[in-house]
Design a protein around this motif. Structure first.
Motif, PDB file in Angstrom:
ATOM      1  N   ALA A 246      62.658  63.653   6.443  1.00  0.00           N
ATOM      2  CA  ALA A 246      62.530  62.486   7.319  1.00  0.00           C
ATOM      3  C   ALA A 246      62.650  61.191   6.515  1.00  0.00           C
ATOM      4  O   ALA A 246      63.279  60.224   6.974  1.00  0.00           O
ATOM      5  CB  ALA A 246      61.201  62.529   8.056  1.00  0.00           C
ATOM      6  N   LEU A 247      62.068  61.159   5.323  1.00  0.00           N
ATOM      7  CA  LEU A 247      62.193  59.965   4.483  1.00  0.00           C
ATOM      8  C   LEU A 247      63.642  59.742   4.053  1.00  0.00           C
ATOM      9  O   LEU A 247      64.130  58.608   4.037  1.00  0.00           O
ATOM     10  CB  LEU A 247      61.292  60.090   3.251  1.00  0.00           C
ATOM     11  N   GLN A 248      64.326  60.814   3.718  1.00  0.00           N
ATOM     12  CA  GLN A 248      65.719  60.695   3.306  1.00  0.00           C
ATOM     13  C   GLN A 248      66.583  60.179   4.459  1.00  0.00           C
ATOM     14  O   GLN A 248      67.421  59.293   4.271  1.00  0.00           O
ATOM     15  CB  GLN A 248      66.228  62.044   2.821  1.00  0.00           C
TER      16      GLN A 248
ATOM     17  N   ILE B 156      65.853  56.472   5.059  1.00  0.00           N
ATOM     18  CA  ILE B 156      66.465  55.586   4.067  1.00  0.00           C
ATOM     19  C   ILE B 156      67.954  55.427   4.348  1.00  0.00           C
ATOM     20  O   ILE B 156      68.503  54.327   4.271  1.00  0.00           O
ATOM     21  CB  ILE B 156      66.207  56.127   2.647  1.00  0.00           C
ATOM     22  N   VAL B 157      68.605  56.520   4.721  1.00  0.00           N
ATOM     23  CA  VAL B 157      70.043  56.465   4.986  1.00  0.00           C
ATOM     24  C   VAL B 157      70.328  55.668   6.258  1.00  0.00           C
ATOM     25  O   VAL B 157      71.230  54.830   6.294  1.00  0.00           O
ATOM     26  CB  VAL B 157      70.621  57.899   5.090  1.00  0.00           C
ATOM     27  N   GLN B 158      69.548  55.897   7.321  1.00  0.00           N
ATOM     28  CA  GLN B 158      69.826  55.261   8.608  1.00  0.00           C
ATOM     29  C   GLN B 158      69.055  53.964   8.825  1.00  0.00           C
ATOM     30  O   GLN B 158      69.209  53.331   9.863  1.00  0.00           O
ATOM     31  CB  GLN B 158      69.500  56.231   9.744  1.00  0.00           C
ATOM     32  N   GLN B 159      68.205  53.584   7.906  1.00  0.00           N
ATOM     33  CA  GLN B 159      67.416  52.352   8.003  1.00  0.00           C
ATOM     34  C   GLN B 159      66.492  52.345   9.229  1.00  0.00           C
ATOM     35  O   GLN B 159      66.297  51.308   9.859  1.00  0.00           O
ATOM     36  CB  GLN B 159      68.343  51.121   8.046  1.00  0.00           C
ATOM     37  N   GLN B 160      65.930  53.494   9.589  1.00  0.00           N
ATOM     38  CA  GLN B 160      65.003  53.580  10.718  1.00  0.00           C
ATOM     39  C   GLN B 160      63.715  54.257  10.245  1.00  0.00           C
ATOM     40  O   GLN B 160      63.730  55.419   9.860  1.00  0.00           O
ATOM     41  CB  GLN B 160      65.605  54.389  11.863  1.00  0.00           C
TER      42      GLN B 160
END
Length: 132
Positions: free
Chosen positions: A90-92, A95-99
């Motif tokens: 979920a953290l990854q 970070i990728v989707q900025q949500q």
């Protein structure tokens, strides 16, 4: 003719040799200690509590401790590993989707699992160190 309690004469001098109280030696002597019935819901909860209390106190044979680690311990470690894996995913993704909304909801759903498995591991850890 009976006297009311406030009409009793109160002695001016109290002789301490004649004062006494009667108390049982142990208040638990007359208490009936029953084993809970594991077939009804409350008895099931009491039985589980008694088993975990005995496990945490260190008063169990070695085979019970080993069986506890092999069942409860492995399952708890698996749940902790799974929750940590889901949290890192979920953290990854956050970070990728900025949500960050999904991370907060995922974290709130993983906290109860982590707390329960952590409590079981703490009970087993305590039982292991008290056993020595």
């Amino acid at each position: 003719m009976t006297q009311k309690p406030h009409d009793y004469p109160f002695p001016n001098k109290i002789d301490r040799e004649h004062l006494h109280t009667e108390q049982p030696l142990d208040p638990l002597i007359n208490r009936n200690l029953q084993r809970p019935n594991p077939l009804d819901p409350i008895g099931h909860i009491e039985t589980e509590g008694r088993a975990l209390r005995n496990l945490a106190s260190g008063r169990m044979p070695l085979w019970v401790l080993l069986l506890g680690w092999s069942t409860i311990g492995l399952i708890s470690f698996g749940i902790l590993g799974l929750s940590l894996h889901q949290l890192t995913e979920a953290l990854q993704m956050a970070i990728v989707q900025q949500q960050m909304d999904e991370v907060i909801f995922r974290l709130l759903s993983l906290i109860p699992m982590a707390v329960m498995s952590g409590l079981f591991l703490m009970i087993l850890w305590r039982a292991t160190w008290r056993r020595r």
